[in-house]
Write a protein that holds these residues in place. Structure first.
Motif, PDB file in Angstrom:
ATOM      1  N   ARG A 282       0.806  -1.216   0.000  1.00 47.79           N
ATOM      2  CA  ARG A 282       0.000   0.000   0.000  1.00 47.79           C
ATOM      3  C   ARG A 282       0.844   1.273   0.000  1.00 47.79           C
ATOM      4  O   ARG A 282       0.309   2.364  -0.202  1.00 47.79           O
ATOM      5  N   PHE A 283       2.130   1.126   0.242  1.00 43.80           N
ATOM      6  CA  PHE A 283       3.007   2.289   0.327  1.00 43.80           C
ATOM      7  C   PHE A 283       3.094   2.972  -1.035  1.00 43.80           C
ATOM      8  O   PHE A 283       2.824   2.367  -2.076  1.00 43.80           O
ATOM      9  N   ARG A 284       3.472   4.257  -1.024  1.00 46.61           N
ATOM     10  CA  ARG A 284       3.647   4.992  -2.278  1.00 46.61           C
ATOM     11  C   ARG A 284       5.067   5.526  -2.363  1.00 46.61           C
ATOM     12  O   ARG A 284       5.456   6.350  -1.559  1.00 46.61           O
ATOM     13  N   PRO A 285       5.870   5.012  -3.316  1.00 50.06           N
ATOM     14  CA  PRO A 285       5.519   3.972  -4.277  1.00 50.06           C
ATOM     15  C   PRO A 285       5.467   2.595  -3.609  1.00 50.06           C
ATOM     16  O   PRO A 285       6.135   2.386  -2.594  1.00 50.06           O
ATOM     17  N   PRO A 286       4.659   1.669  -4.177  1.00 54.89           N
ATOM     18  CA  PRO A 286       4.618   0.315  -3.617  1.00 54.89           C
ATOM     19  C   PRO A 286       6.029  -0.269  -3.483  1.00 54.89           C
ATOM     20  O   PRO A 286       6.849  -0.130  -4.389  1.00 54.89           O
ATOM     21  N   LEU A 287       6.279  -0.895  -2.355  1.00 53.22           N
ATOM     22  CA  LEU A 287       7.637  -1.299  -1.996  1.00 53.22           C
ATOM     23  C   LEU A 287       7.984  -2.700  -2.500  1.00 53.22           C
ATOM     24  O   LEU A 287       7.296  -3.679  -2.192  1.00 53.22           O
ATOM     25  N   SER A 288       9.077  -2.804  -3.246  1.00 56.09           N
ATOM     26  CA  SER A 288       9.644  -4.116  -3.575  1.00 56.09           C
ATOM     27  C   SER A 288      10.199  -4.736  -2.299  1.00 56.09           C
ATOM     28  O   SER A 288      10.651  -4.030  -1.391  1.00 56.09           O
ATOM     29  N   THR A 289      10.191  -6.057  -2.244  1.00 55.42           N
ATOM     30  CA  THR A 289      10.544  -6.704  -0.983  1.00 55.42           C
ATOM     31  C   THR A 289      10.878  -8.171  -1.200  1.00 55.42           C
ATOM     32  O   THR A 289      10.747  -8.700  -2.311  1.00 55.42           O
ATOM     33  N   VAL A 290      11.294  -8.818  -0.145  1.00 60.45           N
ATOM     34  CA  VAL A 290      11.467 -10.274  -0.121  1.00 60.45           C
ATOM     35  C   VAL A 290      10.373 -10.841   0.762  1.00 60.45           C
ATOM     36  O   VAL A 290      10.209 -10.425   1.909  1.00 60.45           O
ATOM     37  N   LYS A 291       9.634 -11.753   0.216  1.00 63.61           N
ATOM     38  CA  LYS A 291       8.467 -12.297   0.906  1.00 63.61           C
ATOM     39  C   LYS A 291       8.751 -13.684   1.454  1.00 63.61           C
ATOM     40  O   LYS A 291       9.349 -14.517   0.776  1.00 63.61           O
ATOM     41  N   MET A 292       8.331 -13.880   2.706  1.00 63.53           N
ATOM     42  CA  MET A 292       8.290 -15.232   3.254  1.00 63.53           C
ATOM     43  C   MET A 292       6.942 -15.398   3.935  1.00 63.53           C
ATOM     44  O   MET A 292       6.271 -14.415   4.218  1.00 63.53           O
ATOM     45  N   ASP A 293       6.547 -16.619   4.161  1.00 71.50           N
ATOM     46  CA  ASP A 293       5.264 -16.866   4.818  1.00 71.50           C
ATOM     47  C   ASP A 293       5.476 -16.703   6.319  1.00 71.50           C
ATOM     48  O   ASP A 293       5.889 -17.636   7.014  1.00 71.50           O
ATOM     49  N   LYS A 294       5.200 -15.517   6.824  1.00 73.56           N
ATOM     50  CA  LYS A 294       5.463 -15.205   8.230  1.00 73.56           C
ATOM     51  C   LYS A 294       4.593 -16.044   9.165  1.00 73.56           C
ATOM     52  O   LYS A 294       5.034 -16.473  10.227  1.00 73.56           O
ATOM     53  N   GLU A 295       3.349 -16.258   8.769  1.00 73.86           N
ATOM     54  CA  GLU A 295       2.481 -17.087   9.608  1.00 73.86           C
ATOM     55  C   GLU A 295       2.966 -18.533   9.630  1.00 73.86           C
ATOM     56  O   GLU A 295       2.813 -19.229  10.640  1.00 73.86           O
ATOM     57  N   ALA A 296       3.565 -18.978   8.519  1.00 73.11           N
ATOM     58  CA  ALA A 296       4.093 -20.348   8.481  1.00 73.11           C
ATOM     59  C   ALA A 296       5.222 -20.532   9.485  1.00 73.11           C
ATOM     60  O   ALA A 296       5.375 -21.618  10.054  1.00 73.11           O
ATOM     61  N   LEU A 297       6.027 -19.490   9.712  1.00 72.00           N
ATOM     62  CA  LEU A 297       7.088 -19.589  10.711  1.00 72.00           C
ATOM     63  C   LEU A 297       6.502 -19.960  12.071  1.00 72.00           C
ATOM     64  O   LEU A 297       6.990 -20.868  12.752  1.00 72.00           O
ATOM     65  N   GLY A 298       5.441 -19.241  12.478  1.00 72.57           N
ATOM     66  CA  GLY A 298       4.805 -19.535  13.755  1.00 72.57           C
ATOM     67  C   GLY A 298       4.096 -20.868  13.759  1.00 72.57           C
ATOM     68  O   GLY A 298       4.129 -21.607  14.756  1.00 72.57           O
ATOM     69  N   HIS A 299       3.460 -21.199  12.629  1.00 75.02           N
ATOM     70  CA  HIS A 299       2.699 -22.459  12.552  1.00 75.02           C
ATOM     71  C   HIS A 299       3.647 -23.653  12.627  1.00 75.02           C
ATOM     72  O   HIS A 299       3.374 -24.634  13.344  1.00 75.02           O
ATOM     73  N   VAL A 300       4.766 -23.595  11.912  1.00 79.70           N
ATOM     74  CA  VAL A 300       5.732 -24.696  11.923  1.00 79.70           C
ATOM     75  C   VAL A 300       6.336 -24.857  13.314  1.00 79.70           C
ATOM     76  O   VAL A 300       6.493 -25.973  13.816  1.00 79.70           O
ATOM     77  N   ALA A 301       6.689 -23.734  13.951  1.00 74.75           N
ATOM     78  CA  ALA A 301       7.307 -23.798  15.278  1.00 74.75           C
ATOM     79  C   ALA A 301       6.343 -24.382  16.311  1.00 74.75           C
ATOM     80  O   ALA A 301       6.701 -25.265  17.095  1.00 74.75           O
ATOM     81  N   ALA A 302       5.104 -23.890  16.313  1.00 76.09           N
ATOM     82  CA  ALA A 302       4.119 -24.412  17.264  1.00 76.09           C
ATOM     83  C   ALA A 302       3.821 -25.877  16.976  1.00 76.09           C
ATOM     84  O   ALA A 302       3.671 -26.683  17.899  1.00 76.09           O
ATOM     85  N   GLY A 303       3.731 -26.226  15.681  1.00 71.23           N
ATOM     86  CA  GLY A 303       3.491 -27.617  15.319  1.00 71.23           C
ATOM     87  C   GLY A 303       4.594 -28.536  15.800  1.00 71.23           C
ATOM     88  O   GLY A 303       4.335 -29.675  16.219  1.00 71.23           O
ATOM     89  N   ALA A 304       5.850 -28.056  15.751  1.00 67.80           N
ATOM     90  CA  ALA A 304       6.967 -28.868  16.231  1.00 67.80           C
ATOM     91  C   ALA A 304       6.832 -29.142  17.729  1.00 67.80           C
ATOM     92  O   ALA A 304       7.083 -30.265  18.196  1.00 67.80           O
ATOM     93  N   LEU A 305       6.424 -28.133  18.487  1.00 67.98           N
ATOM     94  CA  LEU A 305       6.223 -28.340  19.919  1.00 67.98           C
ATOM     95  C   LEU A 305       5.065 -29.292  20.190  1.00 67.98           C
ATOM     96  O   LEU A 305       5.141 -30.161  21.078  1.00 67.98           O
TER      97      LEU A 305
END
Length: 356
Positions: A282-305
């Protein structure tokens, strides 16, 4: 007469010559161990009089999400809000209550954990060595997200590859003076992103110039620190024509300062961030970035426990380069918001991910 202190799980692990995770698996009867190892652990537990009741069998009864207070509130640091949401989803699916607690060095962390009655810990973000040791002394199953600590199960994104992809994109667009803005170098993710940035420069045959790397000043306000870092880069005799920022929030602050000083983004200077937080698009100009699944980080960690998968390791979840207007190559436009290279595997000559 003082009550005799019981044997701890760490002492049992040291006596048996195995990790704490292996002891936990053996006493809980979980798969993944040889019968010889399991028998060895049980034998030492009996000899040392270890109270097997300390380790509850099955999934945790309550999980505690820990984060360091120095990162600020979750409202001001959206990255960890996504991680928390992923962990909460995994816990809700498994019927495990999840509570939240911020910590810092010097506090009675073990006492606070006991009051939460947690029997599994998920730590998110950087913890200094003193806080980390206090967390370890709780002697509960532990998984870390966005951090690395020897002997602990860790879940990260592929930080080094992500920074390499971002820097490579800037170089492929013809940038001649690529700069970087970093956060605290003690943070695991920041140190790996710095390695990825430098590796891309090296492979492109560019000489490393320390003047084009700036670290945020931890003493001053975060936003002002980002502005000061960008101001320092723009004051160089030859200002950069492209900037890689270690996270999106810093990248957006840097762009704001550039525009205040009359520079056009991306025409005069191209900027790319990291994390792909919601505000980036939504930023102006829209920001290029590196994307990772942030929710997956938490889901994988909790699933491991939940599954008892706490054997020490360092998982690296995939990342993806997303090109938007802020780093657009003027001569060769790309469709906004379109991923241009997915990190399915590392480039042949690029990065060997850090697995210390």
């Amino acid at each position: 007469m003082a009550e005799k202190r019981g044997v701890t799980i760490r002492e049992l692990a040291q006596a048996a010559g195995v990790s704490i995770g292996t002891v936990s698996r053996a006493l809980k009867g979980q798969p993944g161990l040889s019968e010889q190892t399991r028998s060895q652990v049980l034998q030492f537990a009996q000899q040392l009089g270890y109270d097997v009741g300390k380790l509850r069998t099955g999934k945790p009864r309550r999980m505690l999400f820990l984060y360091s207070r120095h990162v600020g509130s979750l409202a001001s640091n959206p990255f960890y809000s996504y991680v928390l949401h992923g962990a909460e989803t995994a816990c809700r699916e498994a019927g495990v209550p999840l509570s939240l607690m911020s910590v810092q060095s010097g506090e009675d962390i073990a006492g606070q954990v006991r009051r939460h009655e947690a029997d599994a810990l998920l730590g998110a973000g950087y913890f200094d060595p003193e806080a980390m040791e206090a967390i370890r002394r709780c002697e509960l199953p532990l998984v870390l997200v966005d951090h690395f600590y020897p002997g602990v199960r860790c879940v990260n994104d592929d930080n080094q590859l992500g920074a390499w992809l971002a820097t490579q994109h800037l170089l492929e667009g013809g940038a001649m003076r690529v700069a970087a803005i970093y956060g605290p170098p003690t943070h695991h993710s920041v140190s790996l992103r710095a390695k990825g940035f430098r590796r891309a420069l090296f492979e492109a045959g560019r000489l490393f110039d320390p003047d084009y790397e700036v670290t945020l000043d931890p003493v001053i306000d975060y936003r002002e620190s980002g502005r000061e870092a960008m101001r320092q880069l723009l004051s160089l005799p030859e200002r950069p024509d492209a900037v890689f920022a270690y996270n999106d929030s810093t990248a957006m602050v840097a762009i704001e300062l550039c525009m205040e000083q009359g520079l056009r983004v991306p025409e005069d200077i191209r900027v790319i961030g990291y994390d792909d937080i919601e505000e980036a698009a939504r930023f102006r100009p829209p920001l290029s970035t590196v994307k990772m699944d942030k929710e997956a980080l938490g889901h994988v960690a909790a699933g491991a426990l939940i599954d008892g998968d706490i054997e020490p390791s360092n998982s690296a979840l995939p990342v993806e380069l997303v090109v938007r207007e802020s780093s657009r190559i003027i001569e060769r436009p790309v469709t906004a918001d379109t991923p241009v290279r997915k990190a399915r595997r590392q480039p042949p000559s690029a990065i060997a991910a850090d697995r210390d």
